[in-house]
Design a protein around this motif. Structure first.
Motif, PDB file in Angstrom:
ATOM      1  N   GLN A   1       0.826  -1.202   0.000  1.00 28.89           N
ATOM      2  CA  GLN A   1       0.000   0.000   0.000  1.00 28.89           C
ATOM      3  C   GLN A   1       0.864   1.258   0.000  1.00 28.89           C
TER       4      GLN A   1
ATOM      5  N   THR B   1      -2.333  11.417  -8.242  1.00 33.90           N
ATOM      6  CA  THR B   1      -2.761  10.591  -9.373  1.00 33.90           C
ATOM      7  C   THR B   1      -2.495  11.305 -10.693  1.00 33.90           C
TER       8      THR B   1
ATOM      9  N   PRO C   1     -10.367   8.466 -14.223  1.00 37.04           N
ATOM     10  CA  PRO C   1     -10.507   8.386 -12.763  1.00 37.04           C
ATOM     11  C   PRO C   1     -11.889   8.833 -12.312  1.00 37.04           C
TER      12      PRO C   1
ATOM     13  N   LEU D   1     -10.144   3.844 -10.927  1.00 33.56           N
ATOM     14  CA  LEU D   1      -9.482   4.123 -12.201  1.00 33.56           C
ATOM     15  C   LEU D   1      -9.773   2.964 -13.147  1.00 33.56           C
TER      16      LEU D   1
ATOM     17  N   ASN E   1     -11.418  -0.091 -11.612  1.00 31.92           N
ATOM     18  CA  ASN E   1     -10.702  -0.728 -10.512  1.00 31.92           C
ATOM     19  C   ASN E   1     -10.541   0.257  -9.370  1.00 31.92           C
TER      20      ASN E   1
ATOM     21  N   ILE F   1      -8.427   1.842  -6.903  1.00 29.16           N
ATOM     22  CA  ILE F   1      -6.978   1.956  -6.696  1.00 29.16           C
ATOM     23  C   ILE F   1      -6.653   2.572  -5.337  1.00 29.16           C
ATOM     24  N   GLY F   2      -7.652   3.163  -4.685  1.00 29.66           N
ATOM     25  CA  GLY F   2      -7.410   3.752  -3.378  1.00 29.66           C
ATOM     26  C   GLY F   2      -8.708   3.990  -2.647  1.00 29.66           C
TER      27      GLY F   2
ATOM     28  N   PHE G   1      -3.529   3.820  -1.264  1.00 28.64           N
ATOM     29  CA  PHE G   1      -3.549   3.271  -2.619  1.00 28.64           C
ATOM     30  C   PHE G   1      -3.056   1.832  -2.571  1.00 28.64           C
TER      31      PHE G   1
ATOM     32  N   LEU H   1      -0.741  -0.282  -4.235  1.00 25.42           N
ATOM     33  CA  LEU H   1       0.351  -0.036  -5.183  1.00 25.42           C
ATOM     34  C   LEU H   1       0.385  -1.087  -6.285  1.00 25.42           C
TER      35      LEU H   1
ATOM     36  N   ARG I   1      -1.980  -2.897  -7.660  1.00 23.63           N
ATOM     37  CA  ARG I   1      -3.039  -2.691  -8.647  1.00 23.63           C
ATOM     38  C   ARG I   1      -2.825  -1.398  -9.425  1.00 23.63           C
ATOM     39  N   LEU I   2      -2.400  -0.339  -8.733  1.00 20.70           N
ATOM     40  CA  LEU I   2      -2.142   0.935  -9.398  1.00 20.70           C
ATOM     41  C   LEU I   2      -1.069   0.767 -10.473  1.00 20.70           C
TER      42      LEU I   2
ATOM     43  N   LEU J   1      -1.567   1.342 -14.526  1.00 23.29           N
ATOM     44  CA  LEU J   1      -0.720   2.307 -15.235  1.00 23.29           C
ATOM     45  C   LEU J   1       0.104   1.605 -16.307  1.00 23.29           C
TER      46      LEU J   1
END
Length: 584
Positions: A234, A255, A423, A475, A478, A480-481, A530, A532, A534-535, A539
């Motif tokens: 995270q 973001t 987003p 996002l 999903n 993301i946070g 967040f 991390l 998945r983010l 991305l």
């Protein structure tokens, strides 16, 4: 010095230089009188050349015996390549080798170390250290590093302080199952691995740290899937003396920064949507808003539909799929069978075609005339060429089923472009949710989330109607946070524990340290974490997090490379006072 240059940096400007390289043999091509070897490190590939005219015989024999993944060091002269390769950054040159050292031999790898390998996922996970040599995995890990560095740089510039919190903490009954760690020095007692640093970051706010962040490992002993691991990372953040708007602005900024620096994408708008609207329009609390297909509830023209499937349902709802009225019966049957799968659980699917010539046909023609079908088409704002799909039944189930169908259609129609980013803030979640099994309320986020301003009194009369001062950042479909404004006074926190079924004694035993801390000047505070893994995956244009983790677990929570989890020695069990019958 093992190398003067790496295998990705030599160019035509280096011709006639003497260089030393080290790396792995990607492959070799032996023509008898000449041997070419591709030498690889994480920076790239450089071609080496050995030939009968310029290479000593003993070195030529060594070169002919080089196998895949041998680790070698060479010294040689950069020369112009006779047959240039425009697809390689080093494709204009090659190295005429004058010295060759075999640093380590290698067994034949169980799969090819190529971008498109012949290895299945299981074998690649068992030999993950070999898989990491492949460009797709290596590049994903480098990409993750870049994202992480951008996060650290941005938050540090914004005044956040990175503080480490403990990994050995206390188990709590709320949330997912904990991983527990027995204590040798405290017989019969256990630590838990943190599901998040939640209480510690709140204590840091009470301690006056003001702006905190941490890129931290967290642990949850729960069922796994492609985007979930038992240990995950995270970006954990907290701020004091703030309101919800401050949090949203702060992390919109992060973001936006990541999308710009990592993906080269400028994002201006971060739309906001109420949780209730997300469920009504998309059937889930993390909608992908890059495409349409919003839900449309259908109402009868008169008192009822005259069709029992609809009349007996809590909800009749549909989506309009642009340009798909030309779907064949086979394609529609595939969709019907798809929603009937046990994973989705629908009993059927009703379709209505609005043909290009304006005519309307459906799977329920014998129940509804064209006038009634026009009523449905107008409700769903369908146009000529559109396909309407309708489900009916229990509200919650139907929304979940139609949401899954919507995403499946978007994938089939290519509407989820991984290079397009949308987003969305989803806000005002329910504070509590009723659990039928335990017959009590549970916190939808966690027990430290504050109710929306002015709704505290509702806890006493209609607890299920109370909205949380909570928000999720979504996002591309999903989450993301997610985060919230926290409770920061003892009385409100005690009331929350009461509605969650804690006795005062249980609340004190589990969270007395936090309740006590609230009495020493706790500031208003809130935060966000967040995911991390998945983010980074999103991305990077993917949704499966495993490819962006160096050593992931499989779907059973096992590390097949090191064979963990595994039994431990009897002596260790005795030291830990764990009397287990390992034979049973």
């Amino acid at each position: 010095m093992y190398r003067s240059h790496n295998c990705g940096e030599l160019r035509a400007t280096n011709i006639n230089e003497e260089v030393t390289l080290a790396g792995w043999v990607q492959k070799s091509r032996d023509k008898g009188f000449i041997v070419w070897v591709d030498l690889r490190d994480r920076y790239g590939i450089t071609q080496l050349v050995f030939d009968e005219e310029r290479t000593p015989k003993i070195m030529m024999e060594q070169a002919q015996k080089l196998g895949r993944e041998f680790v070698i060091q060479i010294t040689g002269t950069v020369i112009e390549r006779a047959s240039k390769n425009p697809n390689m950054s080093t494709g204009d040159i090659e190295i005429l080798v004058s010295k060759l050292s075999i640093l380590n031999e290698s067994l034949l790898p169980p799969f090819t170390i190529e971008d498109k390998t012949d290895g299945g996922e299981d074998i690649r996970m068992k030999y993950r250290y070999l898989d990491i040599r492949r460009n797709p995995v290596k590049d994903n890990l480098i990409f993750r590093h870049k994202v992480t560095q951008e996060v650290r740089n941005y938050l540090s510039k914004e005044g956040f302080i990175e503080v480490e919190t403990p990994y050995l903490i206390k188990s709590t009954p709320e949330g997912a199952r904990d991983f527990v760690v027995p204590s040798r020095m405290n017989e019969g007692q256990f630590y838990a691995l943190p599901q998040s640093p939640q209480t510690f970051k709140q204590l840091l706010m009470i301690g006056g740290m003001d702006k905190y962040f941490q890129i931290v490992k967290c642990f949850r002993d729960e069922d796994l899937r492609a985007d979930r691991q038992p240990e995950f990372t995270q970006i954990d953040c907290e701020m004091a003396f703030i309101e919800q708007e401050d949090i949203l602005n702060a992390f919109e900024g992060l973001t936006r920064h990541l999308l710009k620096e990592v993906n080269g994408v400028d994002i201006e708008k971060f739309p906001r949507m109420l949780y209730d609207d997300a469920m009504r329009l998309y059937g889930n609390d993390k909608p992908d808003i890059r495409f349409g297909m919003e839900f449309c509830p259908l109402t009868p023209k008169g008192e009822d539909f005259g069709f029992s499937v609809f009349d007996d349902a809590e909800l009749v709802v549909g989506i309009s799929v642009k340009g798909c009225a030309n779907y064949t019966r086979k394609q529609i049957d595939e969709l019907v069978n798809w929603v009937k799968r046990p994973q989705i659980g629908a009993t059927g699917l009703i379709w209505i075609k609005h043909s290009e010539d304006g005519t309307l046909t459906s799977s329920v023609n014998k129940f509804f005339d064209e006038d009634y079908l026009n009523h449905f088409s107008n409700k769903m704002k369908a146009e000529a060429g559109d396909l309407m799909l309708v489900l009916a039944g229990n509200t919650d189930k139907v929304r979940t089923q139609l949401s899954a169908l919507r995403m499946e259609l978007a994938d089939r129609l290519g509407l989820r472009n991984p290079k397009e980013f949308a987003p969305l803030w989803v806000m005002d979640f329910p504070l509590l949710e009723w659990d039928e099994d335990t017959e009590r309320y549970h916190a939808m986020h966690h027990p430290f989330t504050s109710p929306k301003p002015g709704q505290l009194e509702l806890l006493k009369t209609n607890p299920g109607d109370v909205k949380a001062n909570a928000y999720d950042l979504v996002l591309n479909g999903n989450e993301i946070g997610g985060g919230s404004i926290r409770i920061h006074d003892k009385e409100t926190q005690a009331l929350m524990f009461d509605y969650l079924g804690f006795t005062p004694e249980e609340a004190k035993a589990q969270f007395g340290f936090l309740m006590d801390a609230f009495q020493y000047g706790a500031p208003p505070h809130g935060g966000l974490a967040f995911g991390l893994d998945r983010l980074v995956a999103i991305l990077g244009g993917q949704e499966t997090i495993r490819d962006f983790i160096a050593f992931p677990k499989n779907n059973n929570g096992r590390d097949v490379m090191i064979d963990a989890p595994a039994p431990i020695d009897d002596k260790q069990l005795e030291e830990l006072s764990l009397k287990l019958n390992l034979k049973s």
